[in-house]
Design an enzyme around this catalytic site. Structure first.
Site, PDB file in Angstrom:
ATOM      1  CE1 TYR A   1      29.960   1.285 -29.331  1.00  0.00           C
ATOM      2  CE2 TYR A   1      28.381  -0.028 -30.569  1.00  0.00           C
ATOM      3  CZ  TYR A   1      29.672   0.415 -30.375  1.00  0.00           C
ATOM      4  OH  TYR A   1      30.685  -0.008 -31.187  1.00  0.00           O
TER       5      TYR A   1
ATOM      6  CG  ASP B   1      28.097   6.181 -36.276  1.00  0.00           C
ATOM      7  OD1 ASP B   1      29.259   5.918 -36.655  1.00  0.00           O
ATOM      8  OD2 ASP B   1      27.634   5.807 -35.179  1.00  0.00           O
TER       9      ASP B   1
ATOM     10  NE  ARG C   1      38.560   6.170 -39.147  1.00  0.00           N
ATOM     11  CZ  ARG C   1      38.767   5.479 -38.019  1.00  0.00           C
ATOM     12  NH1 ARG C   1      39.574   5.968 -37.094  1.00  0.00           N
ATOM     13  NH2 ARG C   1      38.197   4.319 -37.825  1.00  0.00           N
TER      14      ARG C   1
ATOM     15  NE  ARG D   1      33.393   0.944 -39.808  1.00  0.00           N
ATOM     16  CZ  ARG D   1      34.016   0.283 -38.844  1.00  0.00           C
ATOM     17  NH1 ARG D   1      35.263  -0.124 -39.017  1.00  0.00           N
ATOM     18  NH2 ARG D   1      33.421   0.023 -37.697  1.00  0.00           N
TER      19      ARG D   1
ATOM     20  NE  ARG E   1      35.893  13.859 -38.387  1.00  0.00           N
ATOM     21  CZ  ARG E   1      35.940  14.845 -37.512  1.00  0.00           C
ATOM     22  NH1 ARG E   1      35.995  16.113 -37.928  1.00  0.00           N
ATOM     23  NH2 ARG E   1      35.914  14.606 -36.209  1.00  0.00           N
TER      24      ARG E   1
END
Length: 367
Positions: free
Chosen positions: A170, A93, A47, A43, A56
């Site tokens: 998931y 992702d 963010r 990552r 974003r």
């Protein structure tokens, strides 16, 4: 499946990594000597960067951003402008595959990824469009190709996928709640169906990684975030057997790119089985595993990556420097090593701490 080429972008067949200006990471994975430990961060685009947040803000949702190659290339390049890193990783992702299987993936602010049509019974697996999914992922191959063109020969490009078990968690649970209780319950109640799902995912993931290699990825990264929640009795069946199948598929298709495997919660209890099942080049571990034990127990052909707790960086530059030095001192002399965090950079991580982490690695002299 894997011989098909669903993307219209330009291919970069078999990158000659010897021409890379910075090939430390490739050399480390190939058991070649490096002047210092290579460093890259899971990552590393995200963010915590103000420039990421600016980009974003101009996109309706996260998946829309991932489907725009110009945007994903810009995001992948952002950390390289700030930090002296040794690799770029495609911005994507791990849940692109469930999305391509029409499972209703969306990202809820403050919650994370949610799959609105999870697997509830074995028959649901039969209805998933595995035969179409590879083509629906062409935007990822375009992202890889676009980033490769932007990088030129500066450094290697990492392509990646979530592991079969992590994706299955998931796909069955719907989201990351209750430590994936429903996914584990499903696996206990329907072991045959779970194995069938993991085999199908393994073949799709193999084809997905092969396509990324064709379009310019120099290193392939398989991310097993949730293998650590499995009991020892099931780790081989649900984590290592799929890894073995993926490696076999890559070898059958003559994929030369090294495979790096991340295992969160990797236990030394798994080492014997891991060694017998794996021919991977590198193992990335998290902060719950001991670097010293990994070097003691694992084969010398394996390059270890890790494993600073990302929370340390929130404690500031001084704490970061101290803990990074301790980590580096745990590395066995004359064994190949990749410096990194034990997981992804956390939101709100101070940029000064990241600079300190990287500088400490750069300045470390191994004995």
């Amino acid at each position: 499946m894997s011989s098909q080429t669903p993307c219209n972008g330009s291919q970069h067949q078999g990158t000659n990594t010897n021409t890379l200006l910075n090939n430390r990471l490739i050399k480390a994975l190939n058991q070649e000597k490096t002047d210092r430990a290579p460093i890259w961060l899971m990552r590393q685009a995200g963010r915590y960067l103000p420039e990421y947040r600016q980009v974003r803000a101009h996109h309706a949702d996260f998946l829309a951003m991932c489907r725009c190659p110009e945007t994903t290339t810009e995001l992948a390049l952002q950390p390289l402008r700030r930090f002296k890193l040794d690799a770029a990783i495609v911005f994507s992702d791990i849940l692109t595959i469930p999305d391509a299987l029409d499972m209703g993936l969306y990202f809820e602010p403050g919650v994370g990824p949610i799959i609105s049509n999870p697997i509830k019974n074995p028959k649901d697996i039969e209805h998933l469009p595995f035969h179409e999914a590879l083509y629906k992922l062409d935007y990822v191959y375009s992202a890889v190709s676009d980033l490769k063109g932007a990088l030129g020969n500066r450094m290697p490009l990492i392509g990646f996928s979530g592991s079969p078990w992590s994706l299955a968690c998931y796909m069955i649970n719907g989201q990351n709640i209750n430590n994936f209780q429903f996914a584990k319950q499903f696996a206990y109640e329907h072991p045959v169906a779970t194995t069938e799902l993991l085999v199908k995912l393994s073949k799709l993931i193999s084809a997905y990684l092969i396509q990324q290699a064709k379009y310019g990825a120099d290193i392939l990264f398989l991310i097993d975030t949730w293998g650590g929640i499995l009991p020892f009795s099931h780790y081989e069946r649900y984590a290592l057997d799929p890894l073995d199948l993926i490696q076999t598929e890559l070898q059958k298709n003559n994929v030369q790119q090294p495979l790096l495997f991340y295992s969160k919660g990797f236990s030394t209890l798994h080492n014997e089985k891991f060694i017998s099942k794996s021919n991977i080049r590198g193992l990335a571990i998290d902060w719950t595993a001991s670097l010293k034990n990994a070097y003691r127990d694992l084969s010398s052909h394996l390059t270890i990556q890790g494993n600073l707790d990302p929370s340390v960086l929130h404690a500031g530059p001084l704490a970061t420097q101290q803990h990074t030095k301790q980590m580096l001192e745990s590395v066995q002399p004359k064994r190949n090593y990749i410096a990194s965090l034990g997981h992804g950079i956390l939101p709100g991580t101070p940029l000064e701490s990241i600079h300190t982490f990287i500088d400490t690695v750069h300045n470390h002299k191994s004995t």
